[in-house]
Design a protein around this motif. Structure first.
Motif, PDB file in Angstrom:
ATOM      1  N   PRO A 214       0.828  -1.209   0.000  1.00  0.00           N
ATOM      2  CA  PRO A 214       0.000   0.000   0.000  1.00  0.00           C
ATOM      3  C   PRO A 214       0.862   1.259   0.000  1.00  0.00           C
ATOM      4  O   PRO A 214       1.940   1.294   0.593  1.00  0.00           O
ATOM      5  N   GLU A 285      -6.679  -3.417   0.894  1.00  0.00           N
ATOM      6  CA  GLU A 285      -6.808  -3.430  -0.562  1.00  0.00           C
ATOM      7  C   GLU A 285      -6.900  -4.850  -1.103  1.00  0.00           C
ATOM      8  O   GLU A 285      -7.716  -5.144  -1.977  1.00  0.00           O
ATOM      9  N   ASN A 288     -10.407  -6.431  -0.322  1.00  0.00           N
ATOM     10  CA  ASN A 288     -11.469  -5.874  -1.159  1.00  0.00           C
ATOM     11  C   ASN A 288     -11.345  -6.333  -2.608  1.00  0.00           C
ATOM     12  O   ASN A 288     -12.353  -6.567  -3.290  1.00  0.00           O
ATOM     13  N   GLN A 289     -10.112  -6.486  -3.070  1.00  0.00           N
ATOM     14  CA  GLN A 289      -9.903  -6.982  -4.425  1.00  0.00           C
ATOM     15  C   GLN A 289     -10.431  -8.403  -4.561  1.00  0.00           C
ATOM     16  O   GLN A 289     -11.120  -8.736  -5.542  1.00  0.00           O
TER      17      GLN A 289
END
Length: 339
Positions: A214, A285, A288-289
């Motif tokens: 990130p 991230e 959620n992906q």
């Protein structure tokens, strides 16, 4: 091999006689993979002496190859040198896996037991010496070690099967069974998310994949010039065992969910329960992906939902998109805590 080699007695330390000075060479395997291997330039080893009081300049008696005396009643025999090597490593390896050294089998079966039950029969998995913990069930440990050597022929697959088909493993989690709930390791959590989302790349071997970092974590790093370029999504979706790990920059998800210590030997994962873990698993991230990919498949817990769960999901989907429902499923205890 984990285990205690005892302490030196008196003023001398008796080491294994070192082999001839070797060299590390870059070689190419049959499939084209480059690997580093250790080569011995001669079958003649330099002389090794007892070092008086551990001083490298005070030579004592000349000694030959041996194993720590605390571990054996009779020293094993070492093979004679060949035309290219001293063969002392071979002699040591044969002794380590012999019936005269049950420590190796005890350590191995204890590690496998720890993997399945959360704690080994010896709780100090890296220390089987006098300073380590006594076995919780020494008779079981000895029986498993003997069975592993003689009946299983050192087959880890057979050892796993024996434990997983045992009554001890198949007991339900009740106060009487003393079975503790365990969270999956971070690598298994990540791989499970990739598996249920349908994105897991089964590619084996080869160079490590570079997981994405990130941006916030990159900004805090003091050595930005040496940060790796992340692999594309297909390559980065390989199993976590192939993830590139840098001691000075651990992937935040891995670090938050108790990745093993990257500096020293780690006999057992530390398991913490802290707020950043929930944030990482719900807002991260990567999660959620995978939730987006998962929404197209809807297969996660290997069971049908109950009527109550279906009703709650219908109500949830009236206000939230399917992707958010999938994110909730990936955060269920049932997903990260194996039964």
């Amino acid at each position: 091999m984990a285990g205690a080699f005892g302490q030196s007695t008196g003023d001398v330390f008796n080491p294994l006689q070192r082999p001839a000075k070797g060299r590390k060479e870059l070689t190419v395997d049959v499939d084209g993979t480059e690997v580093y291997s250790w080569q011995e330039p001669s079958a003649k080893a330099p002389e090794t002496h007892v070092l008086v009081r551990g001083s490298p300049t005070r030579f004592g008696d000349l000694v030959g190859p041996a194993v720590p005396a605390i571990l054996v009643k009779q020293q094993p025999s070492f093979p004679a040198p060949s035309d290219k090597t001293t063969q002392r490593r071979l002699g040591l390896a044969r002794w380590m896996a012999s019936e005269q050294n049950p420590l190796t089998a005890r350590v191995m079966v204890n590690r496998v037991w720890q993997q399945h039950f959360g704690q080994g029969l010896v709780s100090t998995a890296n220390d089987f010496g006098l300073m380590g913990a006594a076995p919780e069930n020494p008779e079981l440990l000895d029986w498993l070690a003997h069975w592993f050597m003689h009946d299983a022929g050192w087959s880890l697959k057979k050892l796993h099967r024996l434990i997983l088909t045992s009554r001890a493993w198949q007991m339900s989690k009740t106060p009487e069974s003393l079975m503790r709930y365990r969270r999956l390791e971070v690598e298994a959590i990540r791989d499970s998310m990739l598996a249920v989302s349908g994105r897991l790349n089964p590619k084996r071997f080869g160079p490590a994949m570079k997981p994405g970092i990130p941006q916030a974590a990159l900004e805090a790093n003091t050595d930005k010039d040496k940060i790796w370029k992340a692999s594309d999504e297909i390559e980065a979706s390989r199993r976590s065992i192939y993830a590139f790990i840098k001691r000075g920059l651990v992937v935040p998800m891995f670090e938050t969910l108790d990745l093993a210590d990257t500096v020293s030997s780690c006999p057992q994962r530390q398991v913490t329960t802290v707020a950043p873990q929930a944030l990482s698993l719900f807002n991260g991230e990567f999660v959620n992906q995978q939730a987006g990919h998962f929404a197209a498949r809807l297969l996660a817990l290997c069971r049908e939902p109950t009527a109550k769960e279906m009703e709650k999901m219908r109500v949830f989907l009236q206000e939230q998109p399917l992707e958010q429902a999938c994110r909730v499923i990936l955060n269920l205890n049932e997903f990260v805590y194996p039964e």
